[in-house]
Design a protein around this motif. Structure first.
Motif, mmCIF file in Angstrom:
data_model
loop_
_atom_site.group_PDB
_atom_site.id
_atom_site.type_symbol
_atom_site.label_atom_id
_atom_site.label_comp_id
_atom_site.label_asym_id
_atom_site.label_seq_id
_atom_site.Cartn_x
_atom_site.Cartn_y
_atom_site.Cartn_z
ATOM 1 N N LEU A 140 2.583 56.307 -12.818
ATOM 2 C CA LEU A 140 2.882 57.461 -11.773
ATOM 3 C C LEU A 140 4.550 57.794 -11.927
ATOM 4 C CD1 LEU A 140 0.794 56.788 -8.415
ATOM 5 C CD2 LEU A 140 0.353 58.129 -10.659
ATOM 6 N N GLU A 141 5.155 57.095 -12.634
ATOM 7 C CA GLU A 141 6.645 57.453 -12.900
ATOM 8 C C GLU A 141 6.769 58.114 -14.091
ATOM 9 O OE1 GLU A 141 10.942 55.211 -13.751
ATOM 10 O OE2 GLU A 141 8.996 53.955 -13.486
ATOM 11 N N VAL A 142 7.752 59.212 -13.905
ATOM 12 C CA VAL A 142 7.772 60.192 -14.900
ATOM 13 C C VAL A 142 9.442 60.561 -15.023
ATOM 14 C CG1 VAL A 142 7.592 62.841 -15.451
ATOM 15 C CG2 VAL A 142 5.909 61.613 -14.265
ATOM 16 N N ASN A 143 9.880 60.296 -16.574
ATOM 17 C CA ASN A 143 10.960 60.277 -16.725
ATOM 18 C C ASN A 143 11.250 61.762 -17.935
ATOM 19 O OD1 ASN A 143 12.378 57.683 -15.899
ATOM 20 N ND2 ASN A 143 10.430 57.346 -17.234
ATOM 21 N N THR A 144 12.522 62.452 -17.489
ATOM 22 C CA THR A 144 12.562 63.809 -18.353
ATOM 23 C C THR A 144 13.169 63.359 -19.522
ATOM 24 O OG1 THR A 144 13.115 65.135 -16.271
ATOM 25 C CG2 THR A 144 14.101 65.851 -18.389
ATOM 26 N N ALA A 204 -0.127 66.372 -16.120
ATOM 27 C CA ALA A 204 0.615 67.469 -15.856
ATOM 28 C C ALA A 204 0.970 67.852 -14.531
ATOM 29 C CB ALA A 204 -0.733 68.830 -15.876
ATOM 30 N N LEU A 205 0.325 67.097 -13.468
ATOM 31 C CA LEU A 205 0.594 67.093 -12.062
ATOM 32 C C LEU A 205 2.124 66.475 -11.666
ATOM 33 C CD1 LEU A 205 0.664 68.190 -9.083
ATOM 34 C CD2 LEU A 205 -1.130 66.367 -8.618
ATOM 35 N N PRO A 206 1.992 65.068 -11.937
ATOM 36 C CA PRO A 206 3.233 64.278 -11.777
ATOM 37 C C PRO A 206 4.528 64.955 -12.630
ATOM 38 C CG PRO A 206 1.554 62.847 -12.909
ATOM 39 C CD PRO A 206 0.818 64.091 -12.547
ATOM 40 N N THR A 234 -4.617 63.027 -6.599
ATOM 41 C CA THR A 234 -4.768 63.988 -7.688
ATOM 42 C C THR A 234 -3.945 63.338 -8.853
ATOM 43 O OG1 THR A 234 -5.366 65.478 -6.007
ATOM 44 C CG2 THR A 234 -4.776 66.132 -8.450
ATOM 45 N N GLN A 235 -2.633 62.813 -8.399
ATOM 46 C CA GLN A 235 -1.698 62.378 -9.504
ATOM 47 C C GLN A 235 -2.523 61.393 -10.281
ATOM 48 O OE1 GLN A 235 2.513 62.005 -8.899
ATOM 49 N NE2 GLN A 235 2.239 62.459 -6.689
ATOM 50 N N GLU A 263 2.841 50.086 -11.775
ATOM 51 C CA GLU A 263 2.249 49.817 -10.620
ATOM 52 C C GLU A 263 1.461 51.077 -10.244
ATOM 53 O OE1 GLU A 263 4.168 47.557 -7.273
ATOM 54 O OE2 GLU A 263 4.079 49.372 -6.346
ATOM 55 N N TYR A 264 0.150 50.812 -9.774
ATOM 56 C CA TYR A 264 -0.775 51.902 -9.417
ATOM 57 C C TYR A 264 -1.179 51.586 -7.763
ATOM 58 C CZ TYR A 264 -1.249 53.811 -14.041
ATOM 59 O OH TYR A 264 -1.091 54.232 -15.336
ATOM 60 N N PRO A 265 -1.308 52.611 -6.920
ATOM 61 C CA PRO A 265 -1.979 52.348 -5.414
ATOM 62 C C PRO A 265 -3.267 52.047 -5.772
ATOM 63 C CG PRO A 265 -1.161 54.718 -5.891
ATOM 64 C CD PRO A 265 -0.622 53.713 -7.350
#
Length: 521
Positions: A13-17, A120-122, A250-251, A338-340
């Motif tokens: 769930l981590e996003v890096n530019t 696309a959402l995160p 949703t993420q 890590e995921y919830p």
């Protein structure tokens, strides 16, 4: 010439530019650096074919592409669009005036059409956080990305659409969706309803208690008694998702690529029912790209394991830690994700190998030893983590033939929501617990909270002591009884946990009884 475009790397769930730097000089080679996987390296062939099939051509130059930061692994085909735009901009075919204002993601088909990507959402949330003016995604991802407000989101069909937009030759309008209105409108639309269930009042009561407190539950009964039917109706009595819960859920589905094209926000609690042949990786997550498993896809919802003893023992045992921690860490040599996974576990099983132990209408052919071996497929530590054990019998013909419907889900849900509101108020002032987030329901209470909110009186304590001695219960089972009793008290509107609540909670520990396999034989 050096040109920069911007895209994103999704790891869990981590996003890096990611900055896509394209430099051209004399030569004929193509160089790609920045820890790219095979799918990213293959982008050169897709880009070249897409350009040719749209009347353009790959520049006959030495092209060097760097995906920065270079120490973050880049996976997937979503880098095709920013790479193609960067190459065209470096060759003078696309103006670079808007390149630093928009984040680009998308896979290219050989005909130049944009194909959907995961996450696309995160990515949209990250684009807003990084102060980008807008986000350009494939048309199929527009609804999930447009959930994020204060960000211009453009859904494009083809590479030529993106080129014309950046060059200013064609005007496009950003997507404008009233996702909140859609979210609230779909919260009460359920396919299954408890009004269709005839009889089974004790089981419906157990499901109501489980829903009110977020408790794990297992149903034991013969084939055809309605275990799966009842489980499928459980989401219809659960409290509605909040916007924060919906966004988080949703993420996860977006990263896993499980969102349908017409979905923006998930409006109902997930119900996941994997087959009993599922593997460990499919259940808890993992694989080469560390994708979320079924327990994470069931986050804020229900994970239903039908015929639980038929699952592999090793698969069942990996559920122990996630059930306690409400999160799963997938570790690899160079990174961890890590995921919830805060879900309600609902399971069903037959009472014996033939399925008819204790059934008054069928004769069981299993010996006590066979029954015990069958039950032992579910370990004691795992059973300890299941709060409610509920026996279920087949409904007699007289009840099945009644035309009068049962109590509808809406009425049960109203009581559940009222009990959850009591719990929300009770836990609202408490800090986060052990890094796993705030406590929202009784099933998530710690041992210290039990002393504060579920302390039994003298009469209840004597009853508990007798149950512990006769049933040989573990300390964890003791805590589970108190949590369930606290939920039963909340449903009754009682501030204190009373003996009647403790008695009902003890009645939901059937599988803890040492003589369970010998009864009725």
């Amino acid at each position: 010439m050096l040109v920069k475009t911007y895209c994103a790397a999704v790891n869990g769930l981590e996003v890096n530019t990611v900055t896509c730097e394209v430099s051209m000089s004399r030569g004929v080679q193509f160089h790609l650096t920045g820890l790219a996987d095979t799918a990213v390296k293959e982008s050169y062939d897709r880009i070249r074919a897409a350009l040719v099939n749209n009347g353009l051509k790959m520049p006959s130059m030495d092209i060097t592409v760097n995906l920065s930061p270079a120490d973050i692994k880049k996976e997937g085909s979503g880098y095709d669009l920013p790479l193609a735009i960067g190459i065209l901009a470096a060759n003078g075919k696309v103006t670079d005036a808007l390149l630093d204002k928009y984040l680009l993601v998308g896979e290219l088909g050989l005909d130049g059409h944009l194909q959907p990507i995961r996450g696309a959402l995160p990515i949209a949330i990250k684009a807003r956080k990084e102060k980008f003016k807008g986000l350009i995604v494939p048309r199929q991802n527009i609804r999930e990305a447009a959930v994020v407000n204060q960000l211009e989101v453009y859904g494009m069909e083809t590479l030529m659409d993106v080129i014309q937009f950046l060059n200013g030759t064609t005007t496009y309008e950003p997507e404008n969706l009233d996702t909140r209105k859609e979210f609230y409108a779909q919260q009460n639309q359920f396919e299954f309803d408890f009004a269709d269930v005839k009889g089974q009042e004790s089981v419906k009561r157990a499901l109501e208690v489980a829903a009110a407190g977020g408790h794990n539950l297992i149903m034991i009964g013969p084939p055809g008694s309605g275990k799966s039917m009842l489980a499928k109706r459980l989401p219809s009595i659960l409290p509605p998702l909040s916007l924060a819960e919906s966004l988080e859920t949703t993420q996860i589905h977006s990263v896993a690529g499980k969102l349908s094209r017409d979905t923006s926000l998930i409006s109902q609690r997930p119900f996941r029912a994997p087959h009993h042949t599922i593997s460990q990786v499919a259940l808890v997550g993992g694989g080469n790209n560390a994708q979320p498993g079924e327990i994470s896809l069931a986050h804020n919802g229900v994970l239903f394991l039908d015929e639980m003893p038929e699952l592999s023992r090793s698969v069942l045992e990996v559920l122990r830690q996630p059930l306690e921690d409400r999160k799963i860490s997938i570790a690899r040599a160079k990174y961890s994700v890590e995921y919830p996974c805060s879900f309600m576990l609902v399971a069903s099983m037959n009472p014996c190998p033939c399925g008819y132990y204790g059934d008054p209408t069928h004769h069981c052919v299993c010996t006590p030893g066979q029954i015990q071996r069958y039950m032992n497929k579910i370990s004691g530590p795992l059973l300890d983590r299941i709060d409610i054990h509920c026996e279920i019998q087949a409904v007699p013909f007289k009840q099945l033939s009644e035309m009068q419907p049962g109590e509808p889900s809406a009425a049960i849900r109203e009581r559940v929501i009222k009990a959850r509101n009591i719990q929300t108020e009770r836990f609202s002032s408490l800090p986060k617990q052990g890094g796993v987030g705030r406590v929202y329901c009784n099933a998530q209470m710690s041992e210290r909270m039990l002393h504060d909110f579920a302390e039994p009186d003298a009469e209840s304590l004597d009853m508990l002591r007798m149950a512990m001695e006769r049933l040989k219960l573990s300390a964890r089972a003791y805590s589970r009884i108190l949590k369930v009793a606290r939920t039963i008290a909340d449903l009754a509107g009682s501030e204190k946990v009373q003996s009647v609540h403790i008695a009902e909670a003890i009645g939901y520990r059937n599988l803890d009884r040492s003589d369970w396999a010998e009864r009725g034989v």
